[in-house]
Design an enzyme around this catalytic site. Structure first.
Site, PDB file in Angstrom:
ATOM      1  N   ASP A 176      85.560  54.157  12.003  1.00 41.53           N
ATOM      2  CA  ASP A 176      85.674  54.583  10.005  1.00 41.53           C
ATOM      3  C   ASP A 176      87.667  54.629   9.857  1.00 41.53           C
ATOM      4  OD1 ASP A 176      84.367  54.608   7.914  1.00 41.53           O
ATOM      5  OD2 ASP A 176      84.466  56.552   7.970  1.00 41.53           O
ATOM      6  N   LYS A 196      80.804  60.747   7.060  1.00 42.34           N
ATOM      7  CA  LYS A 196      80.232  59.438   7.775  1.00 42.34           C
ATOM      8  C   LYS A 196      79.155  59.006   7.190  1.00 42.34           C
ATOM      9  CE  LYS A 196      77.969  60.658  12.146  1.00 42.34           C
ATOM     10  NZ  LYS A 196      77.400  61.664  13.438  1.00 42.34           N
ATOM     11  N   ASP A 221      73.592  65.097   7.936  1.00 41.76           N
ATOM     12  CA  ASP A 221      72.107  64.867   8.801  1.00 41.76           C
ATOM     13  C   ASP A 221      71.147  65.307   8.120  1.00 41.76           C
ATOM     14  OD1 ASP A 221      73.947  67.071   9.451  1.00 41.76           O
ATOM     15  OD2 ASP A 221      74.103  66.254  10.858  1.00 41.76           O
TER      16      ASP A 221
END
Length: 785
Positions: free
Chosen positions: A155, A295, A501
């Site tokens: 990234d 992310k 997540d």
């Protein structure tokens, strides 16, 4: 019709294999009687204490009484949420040796492929040598190389990262055969060579010793080249990149403004001589005016890129510092995916986050032993554990937002199942058409086709050529591809929280999927933990910020009555997402005793009152049980104490500031920022700071303020006692005095920070701000007097 017949055939083959072969995993259920007995005792004591609080209102200090009662109610509520996960324990034992027997020889062709995604964002905070070791451990994993692909998501679009990967692949062509030839279990070179492996039982083999030394020398050379590139930022890309370096971000430029870079570093042709799987480097496009979603956005790009390149039905995601520690990690996960009675039972398999760089007695509370040994087992007894961000195998179908298949028919007559399956798939066919999927997954026809294949469970491990799909991959990796699609909302990793997540796992559970927490004897993955005070607190602040964002979003665990998620699973998610609110209650309860001492009032029972015994018994039972639980899992008293004091520091520091940040975001004053936690130097000998360190961050202001207030209260209480008013002190202020002392003891790293210098001392800027805030709060207590 063909897809229905194929699904039916696969299910019948699976049933026949299960009948003729022993199971690949075993479920072990435990009803912990001792835990349940303590829960009953604690519940009775809590009700008794709350009853005392209700029956003894403080008319002269009703504000203190209301605040104390509110905090105590919240503590009781949080305890119920936590003990919901301690009521029933479930363990899983996998049998990879049975897996190897079942899928050996010609049967190995039936193994499903796996796409492995490794994420990194900054070659300086996440040193490239760490990423290199993780990639090497993945490439050497014990699974057919034609059956998995390795994707690296950079990234930061760094030339250093890309260069290190090219050099890593050159080394891998010797490292992977070496591991397989000598059956090396630790397949991350830095960890393997740090264990002095040449001294084990194979030392009498001269061939092994020679190759061992050659491999060690080659690894040291790889390490020097990567570290030199990182230090000098002089990367010889011309010699390794024939098509130029367009798209890479330079250190002096804005890493949020660059084109997409996708390069197939290695392509497996399917021939027996190929010893490595596909290896693909991906740096997604970023533009300043387009939200890249941190992310979660990177993972969604990787899901799309892997979808058009290999489209494996299973995905493993790893952080760059989480190397493979068990060469049979994929086999352990496949024991669940391939042998579960219903696909609904296994939406994802989460492995624990364990750390190789551990400091004795866990001074910063990073090891999370209670979570791994107790709470995770309790989650297995519900709908399954939360998704923890790394070391997790996903069913691509579940990530794509599809509900489980019609599993209620799995155990019925085959003919009846066949009839019902036709109806089920005919009903779903319209929603899985290419046109409908394009509106969900985006304009790429190739991605829509791969999604259709995934939804219908018709793909079975056909090796594809990544290099032939680069143009399509570049399209789906563009920053504006997600516009007017369901990515981040209903498909893939969810947006709206810095802990994508947990949010994604919750979404999967809401669709009706279950999950599994797998703990093999040999840890599957090992990583690094923050090695000092500031980094630990920064990481916890990011987690709690994201968790509270989830609670305040449309995915709040208490909302959505039509979700396919059980009530106790909602309680499990509520426990984690409400840590921020817990910090508010903890902060006020940490300063209430001090305020009472300073104002001469009391909100806790005196020694002479019968209710004092209830309070003491409750206090001793809480900390006594936690100590027993730590000793039970092999921890030490020192380790328990470190975790206990770090829990209070976390509540008063990152948890509290995270709650403030979320409040400011809701008011539109500021926005949350994702901060990458440093992963160390990449040196296996660097074990970090053993002592607590400080910096000028605002994270240290709340605990220091609480410390100042309680120190002032202790001085005030001591004056009362020394002045001869011991009867008032004993009957009215003893409990408050003890609580203030207890808070100070728990904040002992900050007490030492008051007198130390350098990074182990609290900076003057923090001391001055904390002192001013403490004086302001103490002034409020004096006005109450």
């Amino acid at each position: 019709m063909l897809s229905v017949d194929r699904n039916l055939t696969l299910r019948m083959e699976k049933q026949m294999i299960a009948i003729n072969s022993p199971p690949l995993y075993e479920k072990i259920v435990e009803k912990p009687k001792l835990y349940r007995a303590y829960a009953f005792l604690h519940f009775v004591l809590t009700l008794s204490f709350l009853g005392y609080r209700l029956l003894n209102p403080l008319d002269e200090s009703y504000r203190i009484w209301i605040l104390a009662f509110a905090c105590e109610i919240w503590f009781a509520f949080q305890w119920i949420l936590e003990w919901n996960m301690r009521w029933l324990f479930v363990d899983y034992k996998t049998y990879p040796e049975r897996f190897a027997q079942r899928y050996s020889g010609e049967s190995s062709s039936k193994l499903p492929p796996v796409d492995i995604i490794i994420t990194t964002a900054d070659p300086f905070k996440e040193p490239a040598i760490i990423t290199a070791n993780t990639v090497l451990s993945v490439l050497a994993i014990d699974y057919p190389v034609q059956k998995f692909a390795c994707y690296i998501s950079d990234d930061g679009a760094s030339t250093i990262t890309f260069y290190s990967l090219v050099e890593t692949l050159r080394f891998a062509k010797r490292w992977v055969p070496f591991c397989r030839k000598f059956d090396i279990e630790t397949r991350a070179p830095f960890m393997y060579f740090s264990k002095q492996s040449a001294q084990h039982s194979k030392k009498s083999d001269p061939n092994f010793l020679r190759e061992w030394q050659e491999m060690k020398d080659e690894y040291e050379g790889l390490k020097r080249r990567i570290q030199k590139a990182s230090q000098t930022q002089d990367v010889p890309l011309d010699s390794i990149c024939q098509d130029g370096v367009d798209g890479f971000a330079h250190r002096s430029s804005d890493i949020r403004n660059h084109s997409t870079v996708i390069k197939v570093i290695y392509e497996n042709s399917g021939a027996e001589r190929d010893i490595l799987p596909h290896v693909v480097y991906v740096a997604r496009e970023k533009r300043p005016k387009v939200d890249h979603h941190y992310k979660a956005g990177a993972m969604n790009v990787m899901a799309r890129v892997s979808g058009v390149m290999t489209n494996s039905p299973f995905i493993l995601n790893l952080d760059c510092d989480m190397f493979v520690n068990n060469s049979k990690a994929i086999q352990h996960a496949m024991c669940f995916f391939l042998d579960c009675k219903s696909e609904r039972d296994c939406g994802f398999v989460q492995f624990p986050q364990l750390f190789y760089r551990s400091i004795k007695d866990d001074p910063f509370g990073n090891q999370m032993k209670i979570f791994l040994s107790t709470l995770a087992r309790g989650m297995n007894g519900l709908q399954g554990p939360v998704y923890c961000g790394t070391g997790c195998f996903h069913r691509r179908k579940a990530l794509y937002g599809a509900p489980p298949a019609a599993d209620q028919y799995n155990n019925k007559d085959v003919r009846e199942f066949h009839n019902h399956a036709k109806v089920y798939h005919s009903l779903k066919a319209s929603s899985w058409s290419l046109g409908a999927l394009s509106s969900i997954f985006g304009s790429s026809s190739a991605l829509a086709a791969s999604a259709q294949t995934t939804m219908r469970n018709t793909q079975f491990g056909v090796l594809s050529s990544p290099s032939s799909t680069i143009d399509e991959a570049l399209n789906v990796a563009s920053c504006r591809y997600e516009t007017n699609t369901a990515w981040g909302k209903e498909v893939g990793w969810m947006y709206g929280s810095t802990v994508e997540d947990v949010m994604t796992g919750f979404k999967v559970h809401c669709l009706g999927w279950h999950s599994v927490f797998c703990v093999p004897e040999q840890p599957a993955f090992m990583g690094t933990a923050p090695a000092n005070g500031p980094d630990c607190l920064v990481q916890m602040k990011r987690w709690v910020t994201g968790l509270l964002e989830i609670f305040l979003s449309k995915l709040c665990p208490f909302l959505g009555i039509h979700r396919n998620i059980m009530v106790r699973q909602r309680m499990m998610y509520a426990y984690f997402t409400l840590w921020g609110i817990l910090s508010v209650a903890t902060f006020f309860y940490a300063i209430l005793p001090a305020f009472c001492l300073l104002s001469g009032k009391s909100f806790l029972p005196g020694i002479s009152k019968p209710s004092f015994a209830i309070a003491v018994t409750l206090f001793v039972s809480i900390y006594g049980f936690k100590l027993w639980e730590f000793l039970r899992i092999g921890g030490s008293i020192r380790e328990w104490w470190n975790n206990q004091r770090m829990r209070l520091i976390q509540c008063l520091s990152p948890f509290l500031l995270a709650t403030f940040d979320v409040l400011m975001k809701l008011l539109g004053v500021s926005d949350t920022v994702f901060v990458v936690t440093p992963k160390g130097s990449g040196d296996e000998d660097d074990c970090g700071e053993v002592d607590f360190t400080f910096d000028s961050s605002s994270l240290f202001i709340p605990p220091t303020t609480v410390l100042f207030i309680n120190l002032a209260a202790i001085v005030s209480g001591s004056v009362v006692f020394v002045a001869g008013r011991d009867d008032i002190f004993r009957d009215k202020l003893f409990a408050e005095y003890f609580c203030s002392v207890w808070v100070v003891i728990n904040l002992w790293p900050f007490v030492k920070g008051l007198v130390r210098k350098g990074k182990r001392g609290i900076p003057w800027s923090v001391l001055m701000k904390s002192a001013a805030l403490a004086l302001l709060l103490c002034g409020c207590s004096w006005r109450q007097n």
